[in-house]
Write a protein that holds these residues in place. Sequence first.
Motif, mmCIF file in Angstrom:
data_model
loop_
_atom_site.group_PDB
_atom_site.id
_atom_site.type_symbol
_atom_site.label_atom_id
_atom_site.label_comp_id
_atom_site.label_asym_id
_atom_site.label_seq_id
_atom_site.Cartn_x
_atom_site.Cartn_y
_atom_site.Cartn_z
ATOM 1 N N PHE A 1 -8.604 20.663 -0.340
ATOM 2 C CA PHE A 1 -7.563 20.125 0.538
ATOM 3 C C PHE A 1 -6.566 19.330 -0.303
ATOM 4 O O PHE A 1 -6.898 18.802 -1.356
ATOM 5 C CB PHE A 1 -8.165 19.178 1.597
ATOM 6 C CG PHE A 1 -8.659 19.862 2.847
ATOM 7 C CD1 PHE A 1 -9.291 21.091 2.801
ATOM 8 C CD2 PHE A 1 -8.527 19.245 4.085
ATOM 9 C CE1 PHE A 1 -9.763 21.706 3.952
ATOM 10 C CE2 PHE A 1 -8.995 19.849 5.239
ATOM 11 C CZ PHE A 1 -9.612 21.085 5.184
ATOM 12 N N ASN A 2 -5.352 19.238 0.196
ATOM 13 C CA ASN A 2 -4.307 18.436 -0.421
ATOM 14 C C ASN A 2 -4.396 17.019 0.143
ATOM 15 O O ASN A 2 -4.704 16.853 1.315
ATOM 16 C CB ASN A 2 -2.959 19.069 -0.044
ATOM 17 C CG ASN A 2 -1.879 18.719 -1.016
ATOM 18 O OD1 ASN A 2 -2.127 18.080 -2.022
ATOM 19 N ND2 ASN A 2 -0.672 19.137 -0.705
ATOM 20 N N ILE A 3 -4.142 16.020 -0.689
ATOM 21 C CA ILE A 3 -4.108 14.629 -0.215
ATOM 22 C C ILE A 3 -2.663 14.152 -0.267
ATOM 23 O O ILE A 3 -2.000 14.297 -1.300
ATOM 24 C CB ILE A 3 -4.983 13.716 -1.102
ATOM 25 C CG1 ILE A 3 -6.457 13.958 -0.844
ATOM 26 C CG2 ILE A 3 -4.643 12.258 -0.870
ATOM 27 C CD1 ILE A 3 -7.134 12.994 0.104
ATOM 28 N N LYS A 4 -2.203 13.620 0.862
ATOM 29 C CA LYS A 4 -0.859 13.038 0.921
ATOM 30 C C LYS A 4 -1.005 11.589 1.341
ATOM 31 O O LYS A 4 -1.742 11.284 2.282
ATOM 32 C CB LYS A 4 0.004 13.775 1.948
ATOM 33 C CG LYS A 4 0.425 15.142 1.477
ATOM 34 C CD LYS A 4 1.412 15.798 2.416
ATOM 35 C CE LYS A 4 1.813 17.138 1.829
ATOM 36 N NZ LYS A 4 2.368 18.043 2.778
ATOM 37 N N ASP A 5 -0.299 10.714 0.643
ATOM 38 C CA ASP A 5 -0.302 9.300 0.998
ATOM 39 C C ASP A 5 0.997 8.983 1.726
ATOM 40 O O ASP A 5 2.071 9.443 1.315
ATOM 41 C CB ASP A 5 -0.429 8.434 -0.256
ATOM 42 C CG ASP A 5 -0.523 6.969 0.086
ATOM 43 O OD1 ASP A 5 -1.634 6.512 0.418
ATOM 44 O OD2 ASP A 5 0.512 6.274 0.041
ATOM 45 N N GLN A 6 0.897 8.207 2.802
ATOM 46 C CA GLN A 6 2.086 7.913 3.610
ATOM 47 C C GLN A 6 3.191 7.235 2.811
ATOM 48 O O GLN A 6 4.363 7.436 3.088
ATOM 49 C CB GLN A 6 1.700 7.049 4.817
ATOM 50 C CG GLN A 6 0.968 7.840 5.875
ATOM 51 C CD GLN A 6 0.672 7.008 7.116
ATOM 52 O OE1 GLN A 6 0.374 5.832 7.030
ATOM 53 N NE2 GLN A 6 0.733 7.649 8.274
ATOM 54 N N ASN A 7 2.830 6.426 1.824
ATOM 55 C CA ASN A 7 3.845 5.737 1.030
ATOM 56 C C ASN A 7 4.180 6.479 -0.253
ATOM 57 O O ASN A 7 5.331 6.634 -0.613
ATOM 58 C CB ASN A 7 3.384 4.311 0.693
ATOM 59 C CG ASN A 7 3.088 3.528 1.950
ATOM 60 O OD1 ASN A 7 3.879 3.522 2.878
ATOM 61 N ND2 ASN A 7 1.924 2.901 2.001
ATOM 62 N N ILE B 1 -5.191 16.163 4.011
ATOM 63 C CA ILE B 1 -5.664 14.878 4.525
ATOM 64 C C ILE B 1 -4.565 13.861 4.228
ATOM 65 O O ILE B 1 -4.117 13.741 3.090
ATOM 66 C CB ILE B 1 -6.993 14.451 3.877
ATOM 67 C CG1 ILE B 1 -8.095 15.441 4.267
ATOM 68 C CG2 ILE B 1 -7.374 13.029 4.312
ATOM 69 C CD1 ILE B 1 -9.457 15.136 3.682
ATOM 70 N N VAL B 2 -4.130 13.175 5.280
ATOM 71 C CA VAL B 2 -3.110 12.141 5.129
ATOM 72 C C VAL B 2 -3.824 10.800 5.049
ATOM 73 O O VAL B 2 -4.688 10.501 5.881
ATOM 74 C CB VAL B 2 -2.116 12.144 6.316
ATOM 75 C CG1 VAL B 2 -1.088 11.039 6.168
ATOM 76 C CG2 VAL B 2 -1.435 13.512 6.426
ATOM 77 N N VAL B 3 -3.484 10.029 4.001
ATOM 78 C CA VAL B 3 -4.102 8.715 3.816
ATOM 79 C C VAL B 3 -3.009 7.652 3.743
ATOM 80 O O VAL B 3 -1.845 7.961 3.519
ATOM 81 C CB VAL B 3 -4.969 8.659 2.529
ATOM 82 C CG1 VAL B 3 -6.182 9.571 2.645
ATOM 83 C CG2 VAL B 3 -4.171 9.000 1.289
ATOM 84 N N ASN B 4 -3.431 6.421 3.942
ATOM 85 C CA ASN B 4 -2.541 5.291 3.771
ATOM 86 C C ASN B 4 -3.306 4.294 2.915
ATOM 87 O O ASN B 4 -4.106 3.518 3.429
ATOM 88 C CB ASN B 4 -2.158 4.693 5.128
ATOM 89 C CG ASN B 4 -1.086 3.630 4.998
ATOM 90 O OD1 ASN B 4 -0.675 3.282 3.888
ATOM 91 N ND2 ASN B 4 -0.644 3.104 6.123
ATOM 92 N N THR B 5 -3.076 4.360 1.593
ATOM 93 C CA THR B 5 -3.834 3.516 0.665
ATOM 94 C C THR B 5 -3.079 2.217 0.377
ATOM 95 O O THR B 5 -1.864 2.160 0.567
ATOM 96 C CB THR B 5 -4.085 4.259 -0.666
ATOM 97 O OG1 THR B 5 -2.824 4.610 -1.238
ATOM 98 C CG2 THR B 5 -4.919 5.510 -0.453
ATOM 99 N N PRO B 6 -3.801 1.212 -0.090
ATOM 100 C CA PRO B 6 -3.120 -0.037 -0.449
ATOM 101 C C PRO B 6 -2.066 0.229 -1.525
ATOM 102 O O PRO B 6 -2.258 1.057 -2.413
ATOM 103 C CB PRO B 6 -4.244 -0.908 -1.012
ATOM 104 C CG PRO B 6 -5.494 -0.337 -0.434
ATOM 105 C CD PRO B 6 -5.244 1.131 -0.262
ATOM 106 N N GLU B 7 -0.961 -0.473 -1.415
ATOM 107 C CA GLU B 7 0.149 -0.293 -2.351
ATOM 108 C C GLU B 7 -0.337 -0.464 -3.786
ATOM 109 O O GLU B 7 -1.081 -1.388 -4.108
ATOM 110 C CB GLU B 7 1.250 -1.322 -2.043
ATOM 111 C CG GLU B 7 2.546 -0.999 -2.734
ATOM 112 C CD GLU B 7 3.672 -1.933 -2.284
ATOM 113 O OE1 GLU B 7 4.547 -2.193 -3.107
ATOM 114 O OE2 GLU B 7 3.648 -2.371 -1.123
ATOM 115 N N GLY B 8 0.052 0.457 -4.657
ATOM 116 C CA GLY B 8 -0.286 0.354 -6.067
ATOM 117 C C GLY B 8 -1.581 1.038 -6.474
ATOM 118 O O GLY B 8 -1.830 1.235 -7.659
ATOM 119 N N LEU B 9 -2.433 1.420 -5.512
ATOM 120 C CA LEU B 9 -3.725 2.031 -5.863
ATOM 121 C C LEU B 9 -3.530 3.323 -6.663
ATOM 122 O O LEU B 9 -4.122 3.504 -7.728
ATOM 123 C CB LEU B 9 -4.555 2.327 -4.603
ATOM 124 C CG LEU B 9 -5.868 3.057 -4.873
ATOM 125 C CD1 LEU B 9 -6.890 2.091 -5.468
ATOM 126 C CD2 LEU B 9 -6.438 3.678 -3.615
#
Length: 176
Positions: free
Chosen positions: A108-114, A161-169
């Motif tokens: 799967f592809n991972i996309k981060d909201q930011n 899979i769309v994720v929202n990780t902490p800024e800078g991770l």
Amino acid sequence: MKKEECFYLGKIVKKYSFKGELLAKLDTDEPDLYDNLDAIFIDLRGNLVPFFIESSQLHKSDLLRLKFEDVNDEADADALLKTELYLPLELLPKLEGDKFYFHEVIGFNIKDQNFGNVGIITGINDSTAQSLFEIDRDGIEILIPMNDEFIVKVDRENKTIVVNTPEGLIDLYLEE
């Protein structure tokens, strides 16, 4: 049946009676889904061997008491102690929404909201206290915790899979 076509169900942990019955510790949150099986695969020296189940019942909530055909005494049961149990992948209950099995999201592809597109999931590391997505981004490995708070959406249709990780991770992995 190959191991890749199966999922790990649990392990035979001890004998139950002198008639060859065994107790298996199941690796599942819902053991009652597996108490009416006809057969199961047992890993014997690297080969998955089918065993037919004469009877089974849940024992103390997380153990499954098993009586296999042709396992009729303690010696037969001894030979199966500490062996791993497997079932074909198609017997896994289908998961809905944002729940998923580890094997199902590889690729799967991972996309981060930011951040945007992060990369492709190449594996899951579950050897730590917190399971991690192992992601390949042009040869760089990025690890993202599989935290319910980070996972926004699992889109099976588009294998994303769309994720929202902490800024800078994610940037931590990309800095030279």
